[in-house]
Scaffold this active site. Sequence first.
Site, mmCIF file in Angstrom:
data_model
loop_
_atom_site.group_PDB
_atom_site.id
_atom_site.type_symbol
_atom_site.label_atom_id
_atom_site.label_comp_id
_atom_site.label_asym_id
_atom_site.label_seq_id
_atom_site.Cartn_x
_atom_site.Cartn_y
_atom_site.Cartn_z
ATOM 1 N N HIS A 83 0.856 -1.184 0.000
ATOM 2 C CA HIS A 83 0.000 0.000 0.000
ATOM 3 C C HIS A 83 0.890 1.231 0.000
ATOM 4 O O HIS A 83 1.715 1.409 0.886
ATOM 5 C CB HIS A 83 -0.917 -0.018 1.223
ATOM 6 C CG HIS A 83 -2.089 0.907 1.089
ATOM 7 N ND1 HIS A 83 -3.019 0.790 0.072
ATOM 8 C CD2 HIS A 83 -2.480 1.968 1.827
ATOM 9 C CE1 HIS A 83 -3.931 1.738 0.197
ATOM 10 N NE2 HIS A 83 -3.631 2.471 1.249
ATOM 11 N N LYS A 88 -11.119 5.721 -3.368
ATOM 12 C CA LYS A 88 -10.338 6.868 -2.936
ATOM 13 C C LYS A 88 -8.925 6.692 -3.442
ATOM 14 O O LYS A 88 -8.309 5.648 -3.246
ATOM 15 C CB LYS A 88 -10.350 6.937 -1.414
ATOM 16 C CG LYS A 88 -9.408 7.971 -0.838
ATOM 17 C CD LYS A 88 -9.730 8.225 0.612
ATOM 18 C CE LYS A 88 -8.471 8.259 1.444
ATOM 19 N NZ LYS A 88 -8.756 8.604 2.842
ATOM 20 N N LYS A 135 -5.000 7.895 -3.593
ATOM 21 C CA LYS A 135 -3.951 8.643 -2.920
ATOM 22 C C LYS A 135 -3.194 9.472 -3.954
ATOM 23 O O LYS A 135 -2.844 8.965 -5.024
ATOM 24 C CB LYS A 135 -2.991 7.678 -2.219
ATOM 25 C CG LYS A 135 -3.598 7.019 -0.989
ATOM 26 C CD LYS A 135 -3.671 8.011 0.161
ATOM 27 C CE LYS A 135 -4.170 7.339 1.439
ATOM 28 N NZ LYS A 135 -4.376 8.334 2.513
ATOM 29 N N ASP A 187 -7.238 11.791 -1.959
ATOM 30 C CA ASP A 187 -6.645 12.208 -0.686
ATOM 31 C C ASP A 187 -5.213 12.636 -0.960
ATOM 32 O O ASP A 187 -4.393 11.838 -1.409
ATOM 33 C CB ASP A 187 -6.666 11.038 0.314
ATOM 34 C CG ASP A 187 -6.195 11.461 1.702
ATOM 35 O OD1 ASP A 187 -5.854 12.652 1.888
ATOM 36 O OD2 ASP A 187 -6.160 10.594 2.598
ATOM 37 N N GLU A 197 -9.754 15.346 -0.349
ATOM 38 C CA GLU A 197 -9.411 15.257 1.069
ATOM 39 C C GLU A 197 -8.053 15.910 1.328
ATOM 40 O O GLU A 197 -7.075 15.622 0.643
ATOM 41 C CB GLU A 197 -9.380 13.773 1.465
ATOM 42 C CG GLU A 197 -9.055 13.527 2.924
ATOM 43 C CD GLU A 197 -9.201 12.057 3.312
ATOM 44 O OE1 GLU A 197 -9.893 11.302 2.584
ATOM 45 O OE2 GLU A 197 -8.621 11.661 4.325
ATOM 46 N N ASP A 203 -9.039 15.975 7.178
ATOM 47 C CA ASP A 203 -8.565 14.790 7.897
ATOM 48 C C ASP A 203 -7.437 15.190 8.856
ATOM 49 O O ASP A 203 -7.669 15.341 10.055
ATOM 50 C CB ASP A 203 -8.107 13.713 6.895
ATOM 51 C CG ASP A 203 -7.717 12.419 7.588
ATOM 52 O OD1 ASP A 203 -7.950 12.303 8.800
ATOM 53 O OD2 ASP A 203 -7.166 11.514 6.930
ATOM 54 N N LYS A 263 -11.840 9.732 12.832
ATOM 55 C CA LYS A 263 -11.035 8.538 13.093
ATOM 56 C C LYS A 263 -10.867 8.429 14.599
ATOM 57 O O LYS A 263 -10.317 9.342 15.226
ATOM 58 C CB LYS A 263 -9.646 8.648 12.449
ATOM 59 C CG LYS A 263 -9.650 8.621 10.933
ATOM 60 C CD LYS A 263 -8.242 8.781 10.378
ATOM 61 C CE LYS A 263 -8.250 8.783 8.859
ATOM 62 N NZ LYS A 263 -6.938 9.177 8.293
ATOM 63 N N GLU A 304 -14.311 4.429 4.969
ATOM 64 C CA GLU A 304 -13.207 3.749 4.275
ATOM 65 C C GLU A 304 -12.663 2.671 5.217
ATOM 66 O O GLU A 304 -11.452 2.479 5.322
ATOM 67 C CB GLU A 304 -12.122 4.755 3.877
ATOM 68 C CG GLU A 304 -11.609 5.575 5.036
ATOM 69 C CD GLU A 304 -10.434 6.485 4.695
ATOM 70 O OE1 GLU A 304 -10.082 6.613 3.520
ATOM 71 O OE2 GLU A 304 -9.873 7.060 5.640
HETATM 72 MG MG LIG Z 1 -6.736 11.024 4.841
#
Ligand SMILES: [Mg+2]
Length: 373
Positions: free
Chosen positions: A22, A167, A169, A198, A224, A249, A273, A327
């Site tokens: 990832h 989503k 990155k 994001d 994001e 975030d 979160k 997510e």
């Molecule tokens: Mg984030």
Amino acid sequence: MSDLRIDRVETVLLDVPLRRAHRFARTEMDAQPVLLVFLRTAGGITGVGEGVVPGGPWWGGESVETMQLVIERHMAPIVTGRNVDDMAGILGDITDVVAGNLFAKAAVEVALHDAQARCLDVPVHTLLGGTVRESVPVTWALGTEPAPVVLEEALGKLDAGTHHSFKLKMGAQDPAADVKRVTAIAEKLAGTAGVRVDINGRWDRLTSLTHLPALAEAGVELVEQPVPGDQIETLAEINQTLPIPVMADESLRSPRDALRLSRLGATDVYSLKSTKSGGLRPTQNIAAIAAAADIPCHAGTSIESPVGTAASLHAACAAPAVTWGSELFGPLLMQEEILTTPLHYENGELHLPDGPGLGIDLDPDALRAFARS
Ligand SMILES: [Mg+2]
């Protein structure tokens, strides 16, 4: 009721292998480090919480190694000997001796909830006021790889019916090239799946104002955290010029942040979160501020194992403001299961487990297999 006194605090570090590497803007991982915190009561009940960050300390400064040290050395002596239902007292005393370290605090706070709920034989969400939903939609996170690689993965997920939104990155490469990559993906998926991006605070003000409009035009539905967490005035400026929602975030850790962001009109959506905010109660307080400010929330992830994912799921199902899905895909990214019964994902949604506490049971063989030696 059984004896509520906590007589032992234990921590275990795991490295859980992932199905695929990832990638984030500046780092990559092929196993997720996870710290489990166990609170054992004199009455024989055990509560568990998870300390986790996405791969390492790049997100917020903490790592599983710092969490283990801070919890064992500075929090365990405060927790030991107290009753699990003395939650506000214990957390207040921890805050008196440990500033910051919200991810570490979250691990202990969730373990307290799990232990107290198990002592009462109720689910954790009962301690949070009960549920407003029984499941949440789960978006899938795609990495920073080239467009064809990412598209193949996205189309596979769509075919399997496991996810309906993605989503992406961003921030790992030159902004113009990155926008080109994402635009190609968003245009291919237009009409079949939602695409969000994001940027993890990697862009500055001018880069954002220059490049974000192209993403909006390509059909990206949400951006994001384009700029660093502390630049909330810039976030507000971007939000005012962009036709699509901006989500906070890194800028949103505490209830006070939630209040400040809402006063500035800095973002249209909040990413909650339980990890970054120090646990379930602060997350619930942020969601309450969001509800009062008419700001919808999304249940974000720090790529938790099923333990932290279950905790975040209880919080998301108890908070009316969480209307922008989740997510909570962490367990799906992991190659190996650490529960005796896996969490229930179906038709793009994650469903609340039954049973007391977090509603999960850890597999002792898996814990032994992935424990860091
Ligand atoms: Mg984030």
